[in-house]
Scaffold this motif. Sequence first.
Motif, PDB file in Angstrom:
ATOM      1  N   GLU A   1       0.827  -1.206   0.000  1.00  0.00           N
ATOM      2  CA  GLU A   1       0.000   0.000   0.000  1.00  0.00           C
ATOM      3  C   GLU A   1       0.860   1.255   0.000  1.00  0.00           C
ATOM      4  O   GLU A   1       1.953   1.274   0.565  1.00  0.00           O
ATOM      5  CB  GLU A   1      -0.908   0.009   1.241  1.00  0.00           C
ATOM      6  N   GLU A   2       0.354   2.282  -0.645  1.00  0.00           N
ATOM      7  CA  GLU A   2       1.042   3.575  -0.642  1.00  0.00           C
ATOM      8  C   GLU A   2       1.137   4.093   0.797  1.00  0.00           C
ATOM      9  O   GLU A   2       0.203   3.940   1.590  1.00  0.00           O
ATOM     10  CB  GLU A   2       0.291   4.575  -1.526  1.00  0.00           C
ATOM     11  N   ASN A   3       2.278   4.688   1.110  1.00  0.00           N
ATOM     12  CA  ASN A   3       2.554   5.307   2.407  1.00  0.00           C
ATOM     13  C   ASN A   3       2.753   4.312   3.556  1.00  0.00           C
ATOM     14  O   ASN A   3       2.808   4.711   4.717  1.00  0.00           O
ATOM     15  CB  ASN A   3       1.459   6.319   2.797  1.00  0.00           C
ATOM     16  N   LYS A   4       2.875   3.026   3.246  1.00  0.00           N
ATOM     17  CA  LYS A   4       3.153   2.044   4.300  1.00  0.00           C
ATOM     18  C   LYS A   4       4.577   1.501   4.226  1.00  0.00           C
ATOM     19  O   LYS A   4       4.929   0.538   4.904  1.00  0.00           O
ATOM     20  CB  LYS A   4       2.153   0.881   4.237  1.00  0.00           C
ATOM     21  N   GLY A   5       5.404   2.142   3.403  1.00  0.00           N
ATOM     22  CA  GLY A   5       6.754   1.642   3.176  1.00  0.00           C
ATOM     23  C   GLY A   5       7.604   1.559   4.427  1.00  0.00           C
ATOM     24  O   GLY A   5       8.361   0.601   4.613  1.00  0.00           O
ATOM     25  N   PHE A   6       7.495   2.555   5.311  1.00  0.00           N
ATOM     26  CA  PHE A   6       8.317   2.559   6.527  1.00  0.00           C
ATOM     27  C   PHE A   6       7.985   1.357   7.397  1.00  0.00           C
ATOM     28  O   PHE A   6       8.878   0.700   7.947  1.00  0.00           O
ATOM     29  CB  PHE A   6       8.101   3.860   7.309  1.00  0.00           C
ATOM     30  N   GLN A   7       6.681   1.036   7.498  1.00  0.00           N
ATOM     31  CA  GLN A   7       6.275  -0.135   8.273  1.00  0.00           C
ATOM     32  C   GLN A   7       6.854  -1.410   7.669  1.00  0.00           C
ATOM     33  O   GLN A   7       7.307  -2.299   8.388  1.00  0.00           O
ATOM     34  CB  GLN A   7       4.745  -0.235   8.313  1.00  0.00           C
TER      35      GLN A   7
ATOM     36  N   SER B   1      15.032 -19.628  15.932  1.00  0.00           N
ATOM     37  CA  SER B   1      13.938 -20.545  16.257  1.00  0.00           C
ATOM     38  C   SER B   1      12.648 -19.787  16.516  1.00  0.00           C
ATOM     39  O   SER B   1      11.570 -20.175  16.055  1.00  0.00           O
ATOM     40  CB  SER B   1      14.324 -21.376  17.483  1.00  0.00           C
ATOM     41  N   ARG B   2      12.746 -18.677  17.235  1.00  0.00           N
ATOM     42  CA  ARG B   2      11.560 -17.859  17.514  1.00  0.00           C
ATOM     43  C   ARG B   2      11.036 -17.189  16.246  1.00  0.00           C
ATOM     44  O   ARG B   2       9.822 -17.111  16.029  1.00  0.00           O
ATOM     45  CB  ARG B   2      11.885 -16.806  18.577  1.00  0.00           C
ATOM     46  N   LEU B   3      11.954 -16.705  15.410  1.00  0.00           N
ATOM     47  CA  LEU B   3      11.557 -16.094  14.140  1.00  0.00           C
ATOM     48  C   LEU B   3      10.836 -17.116  13.261  1.00  0.00           C
ATOM     49  O   LEU B   3       9.845 -16.799  12.598  1.00  0.00           O
ATOM     50  CB  LEU B   3      12.795 -15.554  13.424  1.00  0.00           C
ATOM     51  N   ASP B   4      11.312 -18.347  13.295  1.00  0.00           N
ATOM     52  CA  ASP B   4      10.720 -19.422  12.510  1.00  0.00           C
ATOM     53  C   ASP B   4       9.278 -19.707  12.943  1.00  0.00           C
ATOM     54  O   ASP B   4       8.455 -20.140  12.148  1.00  0.00           O
ATOM     55  CB  ASP B   4      11.573 -20.686  12.661  1.00  0.00           C
ATOM     56  N   LYS B   5       8.988 -19.405  14.217  1.00  0.00           N
ATOM     57  CA  LYS B   5       7.640 -19.623  14.748  1.00  0.00           C
ATOM     58  C   LYS B   5       6.743 -18.411  14.555  1.00  0.00           C
ATOM     59  O   LYS B   5       5.603 -18.385  15.021  1.00  0.00           O
ATOM     60  CB  LYS B   5       7.720 -19.973  16.233  1.00  0.00           C
ATOM     61  N   GLY B   6       7.279 -17.386  13.886  1.00  0.00           N
ATOM     62  CA  GLY B   6       6.475 -16.206  13.603  1.00  0.00           C
ATOM     63  C   GLY B   6       6.511 -15.142  14.678  1.00  0.00           C
ATOM     64  O   GLY B   6       5.727 -14.184  14.638  1.00  0.00           O
ATOM     65  N   GLU B   7       7.391 -15.262  15.655  1.00  0.00           N
ATOM     66  CA  GLU B   7       7.468 -14.251  16.709  1.00  0.00           C
ATOM     67  C   GLU B   7       8.181 -12.997  16.195  1.00  0.00           C
ATOM     68  O   GLU B   7       9.024 -13.068  15.308  1.00  0.00           O
ATOM     69  CB  GLU B   7       8.218 -14.812  17.925  1.00  0.00           C
ATOM     70  N   TYR B   8       7.815 -11.860  16.785  1.00  0.00           N
ATOM     71  CA  TYR B   8       8.417 -10.582  16.400  1.00  0.00           C
ATOM     72  C   TYR B   8       9.608 -10.333  17.319  1.00  0.00           C
ATOM     73  O   TYR B   8       9.446 -10.042  18.502  1.00  0.00           O
ATOM     74  CB  TYR B   8       7.386  -9.467  16.532  1.00  0.00           C
ATOM     75  N   VAL B   9      10.801 -10.455  16.787  1.00  0.00           N
ATOM     76  CA  VAL B   9      12.019 -10.485  17.615  1.00  0.00           C
ATOM     77  C   VAL B   9      12.934  -9.298  17.338  1.00  0.00           C
ATOM     78  O   VAL B   9      14.153  -9.424  17.330  1.00  0.00           O
ATOM     79  CB  VAL B   9      12.786 -11.812  17.389  1.00  0.00           C
ATOM     80  N   VAL B  10      12.352  -8.119  17.144  1.00  0.00           N
ATOM     81  CA  VAL B  10      13.165  -6.962  16.777  1.00  0.00           C
ATOM     82  C   VAL B  10      14.163  -6.588  17.876  1.00  0.00           C
ATOM     83  O   VAL B  10      15.298  -6.205  17.595  1.00  0.00           O
ATOM     84  CB  VAL B  10      12.266  -5.760  16.391  1.00  0.00           C
ATOM     85  N   LYS B  11      13.759  -6.723  19.140  1.00  0.00           N
ATOM     86  CA  LYS B  11      14.690  -6.396  20.232  1.00  0.00           C
ATOM     87  C   LYS B  11      15.859  -7.372  20.248  1.00  0.00           C
ATOM     88  O   LYS B  11      17.029  -6.967  20.274  1.00  0.00           O
ATOM     89  CB  LYS B  11      13.970  -6.434  21.588  1.00  0.00           C
ATOM     90  N   GLU B  12      15.547  -8.657  20.225  1.00  0.00           N
ATOM     91  CA  GLU B  12      16.587  -9.670  20.299  1.00  0.00           C
ATOM     92  C   GLU B  12      17.505  -9.639  19.077  1.00  0.00           C
ATOM     93  O   GLU B  12      18.730  -9.815  19.195  1.00  0.00           O
ATOM     94  CB  GLU B  12      15.960 -11.059  20.457  1.00  0.00           C
ATOM     95  N   ALA B  13      16.926  -9.398  17.895  1.00  0.00           N
ATOM     96  CA  ALA B  13      17.737  -9.330  16.674  1.00  0.00           C
ATOM     97  C   ALA B  13      18.657  -8.116  16.706  1.00  0.00           C
ATOM     98  O   ALA B  13      19.802  -8.176  16.241  1.00  0.00           O
ATOM     99  CB  ALA B  13      16.834  -9.288  15.438  1.00  0.00           C
ATOM    100  N   SER B  14      18.174  -7.020  17.268  1.00  0.00           N
ATOM    101  CA  SER B  14      19.015  -5.825  17.417  1.00  0.00           C
ATOM    102  C   SER B  14      20.169  -6.103  18.374  1.00  0.00           C
ATOM    103  O   SER B  14      21.320  -5.702  18.134  1.00  0.00           O
ATOM    104  CB  SER B  14      18.187  -4.647  17.921  1.00  0.00           C
TER     105      SER B  14
ATOM    106  N   TYR C   1       7.852  -2.033  19.785  1.00  0.00           N
ATOM    107  CA  TYR C   1       7.800  -2.056  18.327  1.00  0.00           C
ATOM    108  C   TYR C   1       6.909  -3.221  17.932  1.00  0.00           C
ATOM    109  O   TYR C   1       7.107  -4.351  18.386  1.00  0.00           O
ATOM    110  CB  TYR C   1       9.202  -2.218  17.735  1.00  0.00           C
ATOM    111  N   LYS C   2       5.929  -2.940  17.108  1.00  0.00           N
ATOM    112  CA  LYS C   2       4.965  -3.976  16.716  1.00  0.00           C
ATOM    113  C   LYS C   2       5.013  -4.209  15.222  1.00  0.00           C
ATOM    114  O   LYS C   2       5.348  -3.309  14.448  1.00  0.00           O
ATOM    115  CB  LYS C   2       3.562  -3.566  17.149  1.00  0.00           C
ATOM    116  N   PRO C   3       4.667  -5.439  14.802  1.00  0.00           N
ATOM    117  CA  PRO C   3       4.677  -5.735  13.362  1.00  0.00           C
ATOM    118  C   PRO C   3       3.672  -4.908  12.599  1.00  0.00           C
ATOM    119  O   PRO C   3       2.645  -4.480  13.164  1.00  0.00           O
ATOM    120  CB  PRO C   3       4.344  -7.231  13.291  1.00  0.00           C
ATOM    121  N   ALA C   4       3.939  -4.659  11.318  1.00  0.00           N
ATOM    122  CA  ALA C   4       3.013  -3.907  10.475  1.00  0.00           C
ATOM    123  C   ALA C   4       1.716  -4.675  10.330  1.00  0.00           C
ATOM    124  O   ALA C   4       1.699  -5.895  10.271  1.00  0.00           O
ATOM    125  CB  ALA C   4       3.644  -3.674   9.104  1.00  0.00           C
ATOM    126  N   THR C   5       0.625  -3.943  10.279  1.00  0.00           N
ATOM    127  CA  THR C   5      -0.690  -4.596  10.137  1.00  0.00           C
ATOM    128  C   THR C   5      -1.237  -4.358   8.749  1.00  0.00           C
ATOM    129  O   THR C   5      -0.862  -3.420   8.072  1.00  0.00           O
ATOM    130  CB  THR C   5      -1.682  -4.034  11.174  1.00  0.00           C
TER     131      THR C   5
END
Length: 395
Positions: A235-241, A312-325, A391-395
């Motif tokens: 969608e237009e304007n959702k690029g940052f997400q 392993s958590r990413l593979d299960k669909g978890e949002y791991v932005v803190k841990e990945a950082s 930080y939450k995943p894009a919807t």
Amino acid sequence: MESTLTKSRNRYFTEEHEAFRQSFKDFLKKEVVPHIDRWEETGDIDRFIWEKFGEMGYFGLVYPEEYGGLGLDTFYTVIFLEELQKINSGGFAAAMWAHVYLAMTHLNAEGSAAIKQRYLVPSIEGKKIGCLCITEPFGGSDVAGMRTTAVKKGDTYIINGSKTFITNGVYSDYLIVAAKTTPDLGNKGMSIFVIDRDTPGISATKLDKLGWRASDTGEIAFDNVEIPEGHLMGEENKGFQYIMQHFALERLIMGVNAHARAEYALDYAIQYMSERTAFGKSLDKFQALRHSVADMASEVEMCKEFNYAIASRLDKGEYVVKEASMSKLLSTKIADQVIYQCLQLLGGYGYMEEYPMARLLRDSRLGPIGGGTSEILREIIAKMVIDKKEYKPAT
């Protein structure tokens, strides 16, 4: 060290994973390693190797079967990344994973069915090469402050601006480009596009780098580049997400790369120490050097275990932005320290180009810079830990 490593891997890797690892190692040794020094010298990776990767299915590991992928789990990606680090060309490795996990990730996640047929399918086959264009000359890690614009004009968009430090930025066939569609909205006015390389108005300049010599890193200019509106992704304007959504994967990739090259350096240094003698005994019998190795091995093992847990958590669909950082911050820092010390363990030979440490040291130094600098990551982590920002995943 190998037996300890094997035990640690058993929790995450099946026999099928290990069979894939061995076959990929064999492929790299036969098809890639003989060409590495030439590619490092020319900075131009021959096209044939991309198609060989495609033929073997290596670009389709995680992608849907309907587009020619294999639909496999995240640990096949981990193996892909680890073994690429162990042929001692950070530039070649970057060219591969930037194509398959930066450019293609956006195609798969935000591309329309038509875009996937036109770009994702040949990307999996190795017949088209992609690059991801986000960083700008004046922005660096400040993604929200980008100046590149995409102005709607009838049923087209007109792109103007520039990007820099783009891996595959010169020789790729298409570009995934972030641009402001509604500049007044700041980061809420950004969109993502796919653009063919031969579109009029695109020019690229190859950058001369300290390391990653085999990869083509480019600065790209867009001068009134006109593209069909159908090249908008999502969608237009959702690029940052969308960009933020994929940063967790990119940071974990950088973390895995770091622990793998540190492990490669350490294994090489240990082997060297067992063969090199001084004062009547091999270097691996000197207590000061042994204890240095013990410290390094401990740090690398901690990074590896942490990164496997995140994968392993990413593979299960978890949002791991803190841990990945956290992974990227610490793994790249430790890799730099380990490789620096391993070069020291080789003495004068560590400084010689015919040994792997000099190139490893140069290539590793980009770890704390690319994909978000360590300074930026510390602030992101501080916001989550101190300010309780979510930080939450894009919807």
